[in-house]
Motif scaffolding. Structure first.
Motif, short mmCIF file in Angstrom:
data_model
loop_
_atom_site.label_atom_id
_atom_site.label_comp_id
_atom_site.label_asym_id
_atom_site.label_seq_id
_atom_site.Cartn_x
_atom_site.Cartn_y
_atom_site.Cartn_z
N ALA A 60 70.87 11.21 98.95
CA ALA A 60 70.62 11.09 97.51
C ALA A 60 71.06 12.35 96.78
O ALA A 60 70.98 13.46 97.32
N ASN A 61 71.49 12.17 95.53
CA ASN A 61 71.80 13.32 94.70
C ASN A 61 70.55 13.78 93.96
O ASN A 61 69.45 13.24 94.19
N ALA A 62 70.70 14.74 93.07
CA ALA A 62 69.53 15.30 92.38
C ALA A 62 68.79 14.27 91.56
O ALA A 62 67.58 14.38 91.35
N ALA A 63 69.50 13.24 91.10
CA ALA A 63 68.88 12.20 90.28
C ALA A 63 68.27 11.09 91.13
O ALA A 63 67.69 10.14 90.60
N GLY A 64 68.39 11.20 92.46
CA GLY A 64 67.84 10.19 93.35
C GLY A 64 68.78 9.04 93.62
O GLY A 64 68.42 8.07 94.29
N LYS A 65 70.02 9.12 93.13
CA LYS A 65 70.99 8.05 93.35
C LYS A 65 71.52 8.11 94.77
O LYS A 65 71.97 9.16 95.24
N LYS A 68 61.92 19.29 96.79
CA LYS A 68 61.63 20.42 95.90
C LYS A 68 61.89 21.75 96.60
O LYS A 68 62.29 22.74 95.96
N ARG A 124 65.61 22.40 96.35
CA ARG A 124 65.99 22.72 94.96
C ARG A 124 65.56 24.14 94.61
O ARG A 124 66.32 24.90 93.97
N GLN A 132 77.35 21.32 96.08
CA GLN A 132 76.57 20.21 95.53
C GLN A 132 75.37 19.94 96.42
O GLN A 132 75.53 19.57 97.58
#
Length: 211
Positions: A86-91, A145, A148, A160
């Motif tokens: 997943a990316n930062a947006a959860g996609k 978290k 991040r 990324q």
């Protein structure tokens, strides 16, 4: 030396030489998550209690462990796993979604000492590549978290950040941490490296120039 101290020391040696242990893919995700939690706690204890041990100081019992940073081309030409992260947006994404540009994937976690050690050099290599290669760091932390916060505190800006809290991608590869894999424009493997490496060295620059 007490039995507990011996275990912590051996864990520190194994982590330094061969990266951070990952569970086999046939253990199931539930078991893997439990094992990962235990590894996080054990790795933290090792970092606090065990002295730093370099590869040339390894005990004889660890001599059979693979040397960290060695290039493995035995999987050359294999397609990237279809497992999603997943990316930062959860996609959810896959390496295939990055088609059209070579992609370097780094599997890591904040509790993995060799991963943390090599990350600044990896970010520097990404900056030097100037966008020619996409650098993706897939965190295996069960709490995104943590990853991040790690990126923010160290101001890593050229890589990324991606997240794999269910361990799906690393299990698909049956990979230890850290593992770094270079894929070509078609999403096929060129080489992989298990263990930390100086990604700013002359040798590493030559490896990255292969795509």
């Amino acid at each position: 030396m007490s039995a507990r101290s011996a275990i912590v020391l051996l864990l520190g040696i194994a982590t330094t030489i061969a990266g951070c242990d990952k569970p086999a893919s046939d253990n199931g995700q539930a078991a893997s998550r439990g094992q990962a939690e235990s590894r996080e706690q054990a790795a933290a204890a090792a970092n606090d209690a065990a002295p730093a041990v370099s590869a040339d100081e390894a005990a004889p019992s660890a001599a059979s462990a693979p040397k960290a940073g060695v290039v493995d081309r035995s999987h050359k030409g294999e397609a990237a796993p279809a497992a999603a992260f997943a990316n930062a947006a959860g996609k959810p994404l896959t390496v295939k979604a990055f088609g059209g540009k070579p992609t370097l994937v780094n599997l890591w976690a904040t509790w993995c000492a060799p991963c943390v050690k090599e990350m600044p050099a990896l970010d520097a290599a990404a900056k030097e590549a100037g966008g020619r290669i996409r650098f993706v760091a897939i965190s295996e932390d069960m709490d995104p978290k943590k990853a991040r916060r790690f990126f923010a505190e160290r101001r890593l800006s050229a890589i990324q950040p991606m997240y794999d809290p269910e361990l799906g991608y690393s299990l698909a590869l049956n990979a230890n941490l850290p593992t770094t894999i270079l894929y070509d424009k078609q999403g096929r493997e060129v080489w992989r490296v298990t263990g930390d490496r100086d990604w700013t060295s002359v040798e590493s620059r030559a490896l990255l120039s292969e795509v």
